[in-house]
Design a protein around this motif. Structure first.
Motif, PDB file in Angstrom:
ATOM      1  N   THR A  20       0.846  -1.206   0.000  1.00 12.00           N
ATOM      2  CA  THR A  20       0.000   0.000   0.000  1.00 12.00           C
ATOM      3  C   THR A  20       0.877   1.249   0.000  1.00 12.00           C
ATOM      4  O   THR A  20       0.657   2.182  -0.774  1.00 12.00           O
ATOM      5  CB  THR A  20      -0.927   0.019   1.232  1.00 12.00           C
ATOM      6  OG1 THR A  20      -0.176  -0.370   2.373  1.00 12.00           O
ATOM      7  CG2 THR A  20      -2.093  -0.909   1.060  1.00 12.00           C
ATOM      8  N   GLY A  49      -4.750   4.197   1.754  1.00 15.01           N
ATOM      9  CA  GLY A  49      -5.923   4.601   2.520  1.00 15.01           C
ATOM     10  C   GLY A  49      -5.608   5.841   3.314  1.00 15.01           C
ATOM     11  O   GLY A  49      -5.031   5.765   4.393  1.00 15.01           O
ATOM     12  N   ARG A 106      -8.444  -3.500  -4.240  1.00 15.64           N
ATOM     13  CA  ARG A 106      -8.911  -2.502  -3.275  1.00 15.64           C
ATOM     14  C   ARG A 106      -8.693  -1.084  -3.806  1.00 15.64           C
ATOM     15  O   ARG A 106      -7.623  -0.764  -4.316  1.00 15.64           O
ATOM     16  CB  ARG A 106      -8.165  -2.659  -1.949  1.00 15.64           C
ATOM     17  CG  ARG A 106      -8.808  -1.880  -0.807  1.00 15.64           C
ATOM     18  CD  ARG A 106      -7.855  -1.696   0.366  1.00 15.64           C
ATOM     19  NE  ARG A 106      -6.844  -0.693   0.091  1.00 15.64           N
ATOM     20  CZ  ARG A 106      -5.964  -0.234   0.974  1.00 15.64           C
ATOM     21  NH1 ARG A 106      -5.975  -0.704   2.205  1.00 15.64           N
ATOM     22  NH2 ARG A 106      -5.077   0.685   0.643  1.00 15.64           N
TER      23      ARG A 106
HETATM   24  N1  GLU Z   1      -3.362   2.042   5.969  1.00 13.05           N
HETATM   25  C1  GLU Z   1      -3.301   2.585   4.669  1.00 13.05           C
HETATM   26  C2  GLU Z   1      -3.550   1.525   3.637  1.00 13.05           C
HETATM   27  O1  GLU Z   1      -3.864   0.404   3.945  1.00 13.05           O
HETATM   28  C3  GLU Z   1      -2.108   3.467   4.419  1.00 13.05           C
HETATM   29  C4  GLU Z   1      -0.862   2.849   3.920  1.00 13.05           C
HETATM   30  C5  GLU Z   1      -0.214   1.954   4.921  1.00 13.05           C
HETATM   31  O2  GLU Z   1       0.087   2.417   6.009  1.00 13.05           O
HETATM   32  O3  GLU Z   1      -0.081   0.793   4.600  1.00 13.05           O
HETATM   33  O4  GLU Z   1      -3.472   1.830   2.497  1.00 13.05           O
END
Ligand code: GLU
Ligand code: PMP
Length: 389
Positions: free
Chosen positions: A16, A39, A365
């Motif tokens: 991510t 996210g 996603r």
């Molecule tokens: N939690 C978010 C995601 O799943 C931000 C990126 C990360 O910290 O992995 O995209």
């Protein structure tokens, strides 16, 4: 040269984080990329929270803070846990950390011995299994059934419990599926944990981002669960504070004690003025949170309605968080390839479902915490590309 760490070499970089960065780089090259890979709320941090940090810096709050959290923030977290989660905690049970990721990591460091097994409920957030591995544990992937809305059931969990099982990791509202655990599911997890003397790590980082009347309940508030639950929560998502790196662990005293030791020997503390902002977020008006959630709800409804019109792509129900976890129903392509095609042909940055474990294969996603114009463009591009996959 001598070989580097085999342990670190054995884990992938966070997909991510890396995809989000790739999307940014393509945008910086002038491409019309829609970055739905990471996210992250598109809102800036609410003004009164920003102001608290400005004031703190101006007043000279630029020194090492108390390593486990400033008293005002620890008190605010205790009050919040009681008020919103029906969980009683004393400040000594808390550890304020630089970000939710570090909160999970330090908790795992405090809990695990080499070879301990940790149940990860797939599709699960990308960093759980690698963090278990980096702490010398073994992630045991429990594939939740897609045809039953990724529902958790005690019988399935029991199949994966062994002598070595130490912990179950749960995330509700879930990244990536958007599911919110129901009371029967919480009952099942609690029963399995108690029967087998397991800890539960409850990642509640999306707790306020709920739709259509869905309700969040912390498993720590259930009878017999406080002494075996480690709550992870933070400011990144609920208060649009991803860049501040601020979160916390609330754990039984012995676990908190070791997590605190670990923190003093690693990162020391979160940033001093960020903690002041965190206290302002918890103690201040909550309308900002409600407004952001109302906006995510509009975008969620838009995306769900629009997707209904595109054959070959189907959404799981989205009860919380801000992810569309979409199944590509008419292609044999792997999620990695679908995600790559969406980037190449549609300039849409997304996260392939396989990044969330085998149970995520067939899915991609998309974060919908982004502007409506981008979401409209995404839907247009998907309508063009999905039939060609
Ligand atoms: N939690 C978010 C995601 O799943 C931000 C990126 C990360 O910290 O992995 O995209
Ligand atoms: N848990 C989950 C489920 C997440 O999606 C995230 C987002 N990165 C985190 C923890 C960590 O949050 P933070 O940005 O505060 O490190």
């Amino acid at each position: 040269m001598k070989p580097l760490s085999k342990l670190v070499e054995s884990v992938p970089g966070s997909p991510t984080t890396l995809m989000m960065q790739k999307g940014r780089e393509l945008a910086a090259q002038g491409l019309d990329v829609i970055n739905l890979a990471g996210g992250e709320p598109d809102f800036d941090t609410p003004k009164h929270i920003q102001q608290a940090a400005f004031d703190a810096i101006a007043a000279g709050d630029t020194h090492y803070p108390p390593p486990f959290g400033k008293p005002e923030l620890l008190d605010a977290i205790c009050a919040k846990l009681e008020r919103e989660n029906n969980v009683q905690a004393v400040p000594e049970q808390l550890l304020v950390t630089p970000g939710g990721k570090w909160a999970i990591y330090t908790a795992l460091a405090a809990l695990l011995n080499e070879g301990d097994e940790v149940m990860v409920l797939d599709p699960a957030w990308v960093s759980y299994a690698p963090m278990v591995r980096l702490n010398l544990g073994v992630a045991v992937h429990v594939p939740l059934p897609a045809d039953d809305s990724f529902r958790v059931r005690a019988a399935q969990l029991e199949e994966y419990v062994s002598e070595k099982t130490k912990l179950i990791m749960v995330c509700s509202p879930s990244n990536p599926t958007g599911r919110v655990l129901t009371q029967p599911e919480l009952d099942d997890i609690a029963a399995v944990a108690q029967r087998n003397d397991l800890y539960v790590l409850s990642d509640e980082i999306y707790e306020h981002i709920l739709y259509d009347g869905a309700r969040h309940r912390s498993i720590a508030s259930m009878p017999g669960m406080a002494e075996r639950t480690i709550i992870i929560n933070g400011f990144s998502k609920n208060y649009a504070m991803t860049g501040w790196r601020l979160a916390w662990v609330a754990a039984p005293l012995p676990v908190a004690k070791l997590a605190r030791t670990y923190q003093t020997q690693t990162v020391t503390s979160a940033a001093s003025f960020a903690m002041v902002a965190g206290a302002a977020a918890l103690n201040g008006p909550q309308e900002c949170v409600h407004e952001m959630v109302a906006s995510y709800a509009q975008r969620r409804n838009f995306v769900l309605e629009a997707l209904d019109e595109i054959p070959g792509i189907r959404s799981s129900p989205i009860e919380g968080a801000f992810y569309l976890f979409a199944e590509f129903t008419q292609t044999e392509m792997k999620s990695l390839d679908v995600s790559q095609r969406l980037l190449e042909d549609g300039l849409i940055a997304s996260t392939p479902g396989i990044a969330f474990g085998e149970a995520g294969e067939g899915y991609v996603r998309f974060s919908f915490a982004t502007g409506m114009t981008d979401l409209e463009k995404t839907v247009e591009r998907l309508a063009r590309i999905v039939p060609t996959l």
